[in-house]
Write a protein that holds these residues in place. Structure first.
Motif, short mmCIF file in Angstrom:
data_model
loop_
_atom_site.label_atom_id
_atom_site.label_comp_id
_atom_site.label_asym_id
_atom_site.label_seq_id
_atom_site.Cartn_x
_atom_site.Cartn_y
_atom_site.Cartn_z
N ARG A 69 -32.04 -14.12 19.58
CA ARG A 69 -32.03 -15.28 18.70
C ARG A 69 -32.52 -16.52 19.43
O ARG A 69 -33.26 -17.34 18.87
N SER A 70 -32.10 -16.71 20.67
CA SER A 70 -32.51 -17.89 21.44
C SER A 70 -33.82 -17.62 22.17
O SER A 70 -34.17 -16.46 22.44
N THR A 71 -34.51 -18.69 22.50
CA THR A 71 -35.80 -18.58 23.20
C THR A 71 -35.53 -18.55 24.70
O THR A 71 -35.53 -19.58 25.37
N THR A 72 -35.30 -17.37 25.24
CA THR A 72 -35.08 -17.21 26.67
C THR A 72 -36.42 -17.04 27.38
O THR A 72 -37.46 -16.84 26.75
N SER A 73 -36.39 -17.11 28.69
CA SER A 73 -37.62 -16.93 29.46
C SER A 73 -38.18 -15.52 29.30
O SER A 73 -39.39 -15.32 29.25
N LEU A 74 -37.29 -14.52 29.20
CA LEU A 74 -37.77 -13.15 29.01
C LEU A 74 -38.35 -12.96 27.61
O LEU A 74 -39.28 -12.16 27.43
N LYS A 75 -37.83 -13.69 26.63
CA LYS A 75 -38.42 -13.62 25.30
C LYS A 75 -39.81 -14.25 25.32
O LYS A 75 -40.74 -13.76 24.65
N ARG A 76 -40.00 -15.33 26.08
CA ARG A 76 -41.33 -15.92 26.21
C ARG A 76 -42.30 -14.92 26.83
O ARG A 76 -43.45 -14.81 26.40
N THR A 77 -41.85 -14.20 27.85
CA THR A 77 -42.70 -13.20 28.47
C THR A 77 -43.09 -12.10 27.48
O THR A 77 -44.25 -11.70 27.40
N ALA A 78 -42.10 -11.62 26.72
CA ALA A 78 -42.38 -10.59 25.73
C ALA A 78 -43.33 -11.10 24.66
O ALA A 78 -44.23 -10.37 24.19
N ARG A 79 -43.18 -12.37 24.25
CA ARG A 79 -44.09 -12.94 23.26
C ARG A 79 -45.51 -13.04 23.80
O ARG A 79 -46.49 -12.83 23.08
N LEU A 80 -45.64 -13.40 25.06
CA LEU A 80 -46.97 -13.46 25.67
C LEU A 80 -47.64 -12.09 25.69
O LEU A 80 -48.82 -11.94 25.37
N MET A 81 -46.85 -11.07 26.08
CA MET A 81 -47.42 -9.72 26.20
C MET A 81 -47.77 -9.13 24.84
O MET A 81 -48.63 -8.25 24.75
N THR A 82 -47.11 -9.57 23.79
CA THR A 82 -47.42 -9.06 22.44
C THR A 82 -48.30 -10.02 21.66
O THR A 82 -48.66 -9.73 20.52
N GLY A 83 -48.64 -11.16 22.25
CA GLY A 83 -49.47 -12.14 21.57
C GLY A 83 -50.77 -12.38 22.31
O GLY A 83 -51.75 -11.63 22.18
N THR A 84 -50.79 -13.43 23.11
CA THR A 84 -52.01 -13.81 23.82
C THR A 84 -52.52 -12.70 24.73
O THR A 84 -53.74 -12.50 24.85
N LEU A 85 -51.62 -11.98 25.38
CA LEU A 85 -52.01 -10.93 26.34
C LEU A 85 -51.85 -9.53 25.74
O LEU A 85 -51.71 -8.56 26.49
N SER A 86 -51.88 -9.41 24.43
CA SER A 86 -51.64 -8.11 23.80
C SER A 86 -52.72 -7.09 24.17
O SER A 86 -52.42 -5.90 24.34
N ASN A 87 -53.97 -7.51 24.29
CA ASN A 87 -55.04 -6.57 24.65
C ASN A 87 -54.81 -5.99 26.05
O ASN A 87 -55.02 -4.80 26.28
N VAL A 88 -54.38 -6.85 26.96
CA VAL A 88 -54.09 -6.37 28.32
C VAL A 88 -52.90 -5.42 28.29
O VAL A 88 -52.89 -4.38 28.98
#
Length: 589
Positions: free
Chosen positions: A499-518
């Motif tokens: 529910r909260s925006t933790t640092s690990l959630k930011r990492t997961a969002r990056l890997m499934t968003g901007t860095l999803s192709n990688v």
């Protein structure tokens, strides 16, 4: 019919005091807008221009921003920021930039933004920030060349530009992003509180340039800073002060809303990838894994067959280890000073990592030379070849020394990143990640000696025996290690449901968003090299008859296996750097 009374003129004595005609509304608005366009910085400049005889009109104001006495034992200088006076004009940023001669994109002081409150009563707060001259500076402890020092009299943390060789480790270790890397100079630089001005009794540039007097220099008690850090109250959204004990004090007379967060709190952006470090970590772990697998295979399948494979195995593993150490030099801004890397051995994990891998490389070279049949004549002169083939002689001990020194180097690599206190790089997770990479690439690299023996075709019986004896173990080990590694990496995505925006959630969002192709490419390569190719090798059992041309099929399968595993781990290590959520002071949109 109505009767109108003619207007009566006012008495003569009242005519002179009659109210003037009202100012047009448009002119009134224009006058108010003109007054508002005079910013605090502009008024500050006008006050200086109006100074008589060129004397500083605000000299008394400057002196009020400096302590009357220097720090005593148990004290040090610190920045004191009045949040209520900070308007976000960035005069402090411009003054710091001009006085220190910084590059166009370089900044030692930044101004961030906090926002919160409600739709009916929104709250916005500017925050000016620079180096906090911490009591326990992470940059100083992390530096492998002792390029930082904390002044014992003033407490100011200074960077020694001449000593720095541009490894940039301090930029990762500092949770407040105070050290800034200069590509043009190849070194890191940072705020030193204008120490030359402090020595002359002058306030730093940022202090003197602030039009509202929002920044001051104060003397703080060291014990008090330690006590106040226990509450972990610093600035909303900033890293916890208990990490490095920052001395900057942020004051406000207002009660800030509980939901105050930085303007960039929900913003996720990739970090710098550090490609030389990506390659160095992957290849060192490949080399260490190859030597470990070679040791384990000799235990599991003892016999004279190992002696025929050992020279090729040790030589190929050594090549990757030397390649890793060579690539790591490319990460330095001033590589000619790489020899300084062990100066911080007492406190820097980077120095310990370099020393451990240096010892590993030396022992690996000795082991590779010792393993080669042509070196037997030279070894015999020293009487160390007697029990080589039994697996219990000096050669076996040397092989284990190589494997253990390499493992120590990998564990030092773990601590290099665990020391930064980033959640994605925490010690247990990084250890699991690095050790599993060592296992995956070690099993994949163990196929290279078998491939070279098959392709060389000098001893078909040796090739067939080696694949039959070792192939099943290597395939099973690779599949198990790859399954564990991919499962461990996939567990990160469970933080997306937080529910909260933790640092690990930011990492997961990056890997499934901007860095999803990688991310997709990484898992595809891992499945191909860690599951599909080993399964085909297990099923085909080639080359049981290399004379029938199955050596070509074997070469293709092994080549795809190794390339896919290596590519997958390189992509994973890229995500390790690019997807990490970096702690920082409040920023802007």
């Amino acid at each position: 019919m109505s009767i109108s009374t003619p207007p009566v003129a006012p008495p003569p004595e009242r005519r002179a005091s009659a109210a003037p005609s009202p100012e047009p509304a448009s002119a009134l608005v224009d006058r108010y807008l003109a007054e508002q366009q005079v910013t605090a910085a502009a008024r500050f400049a006008q006050a200086h221009e109006a100074a008589p005889d060129g004397r500083p009109a605000l000299a008394g104001r400057y002196s009020a921003l400096m302590p009357t006495t220097p720090p005593a034992p148990g004290q040090q200088y610190a920045f004191d920021v009045d949040l209520d006076a900070c308007s976000g004009c960035k005069s402090c940023v411009a003054a710091c930039h001009a006085l220190n001669g910084l590059e166009e994109e370089e900044s030692w002081r930044d101004v961030g933004l906090l926002h919160g409150g409600s739709q009916r009563l929104p709250v916005v707060q500017h925050v000016t920030t620079a180096c906090h001259h911490c009591l326990d500076p992470a940059c100083m402890h992390a530096c492998p060349v002792d390029a930082y020092e904390k002044d014992p009299a003033t407490g100011v943390v200074k960077h020694l530009d001449d000593q720095c060789f541009g490894c940039q480790y301090c930029t990762l270790a500092c949770p407040y992003e105070a050290p800034k890397y200069s590509r043009a100079k190849g070194i890191v630089r940072k705020c030193d509180m204008c120490s030359d001005r402090l020595a002359d009794g002058e306030a730093p540039a940022c202090v003197q340039s602030c039009p509202n007097g929002a920044i001051a220099i104060r003397v703080v008690e060291v014990e008090q800073v330690v006590e106040e850090s226990e509450t972990n109250l610093f600035v909303p959204g900033a890293p916890e002060p208990s990490l490095t004990l920052p001395t900057t004090a942020y004051r406000t007379a207002r009660v800030l809303p509980r939901n105050m967060v930085p303007a960039d709190y929900h913003t996720v952006r990739p970090e710098r990838a550090h490609w030389p470090l990506v390659a160095m970590l992957a290849f060192t772990q490949l080399s260490v894994g190859a030597f470990l697998v070679e040791r384990l295979l000799e235990i599991a399948v003892a016999g004279p067959l190992a002696a025929g494979i050992r020279p090729v195995h040790s030589a190929s593993a050594l090549v990757f280890g030397l390649l890793a150490l060579s690539v790591s030099i490319l990460h330095l801004g001033r590589p000619r000073y790489a020899y300084r890397a062990v100066l911080g051995l007492r406190h820097s994990w980077l120095s310990r990592e370099i020393l451990a891998f240096g010892a590993f490389a030396g022992l690996a070279m000795l082991y590779a030379v010792w393993s080669w049949p042509g070196a037997a004549v030279w070894v015999d002169r020293w009487g160390l070849r007697a029990a080589w083939g039994t697996g219990g002689g000096a050669g076996s001990w040397l092989g284990w020394a190589v494997a253990l020194s390499g493992t120590a180097g990998v564990l030092c690599s773990v601590m290099v990143y665990a020391y930064t206190k980033r959640d994605f790089w925490n010690g247990p997770a990084t250890a699991c990640r690095f050790l599993l990479t060592t296992a995956v690439l070690g099993f994949a690299a163990a196929w290279l000696p078998l491939l070279l023996i098959v392709v060389a075709g000098r001893d078909a019986s040796l090739a067939v025996a080696a694949v039959d004896r070792y192939g099943t173990l290597l395939c099973q080990g690779l599949i198990a290690a790859s399954a564990a590694k991919l499962l461990f990496e996939a567990m990160l995505f469970r933080h997306l449901a937080a529910r909260s925006t933790t640092s690990l959630k930011r990492t997961a969002r990056l890997m499934t968003g901007t860095l999803s192709n990688v991310t997709l490419a990484r898992f595809a390569a891992g499945l191909l090299g860690g599951f599909a190719m080993p399964a085909l090798l297990l099923v085909s059992r080639v080359p049981t008859h290399p004379e029938h041309g199955q050596d070509v099929v074997f070469a293709v399968l092994v080549g795809m296996l190794f390339i896919a595993c290596l590519a997958g781990e390189l992509l994973e290590r890229y995500l390790f750097f690019a997807a990490v959520a970096s702690p920082r002071m409040p920023g802007t949109l």
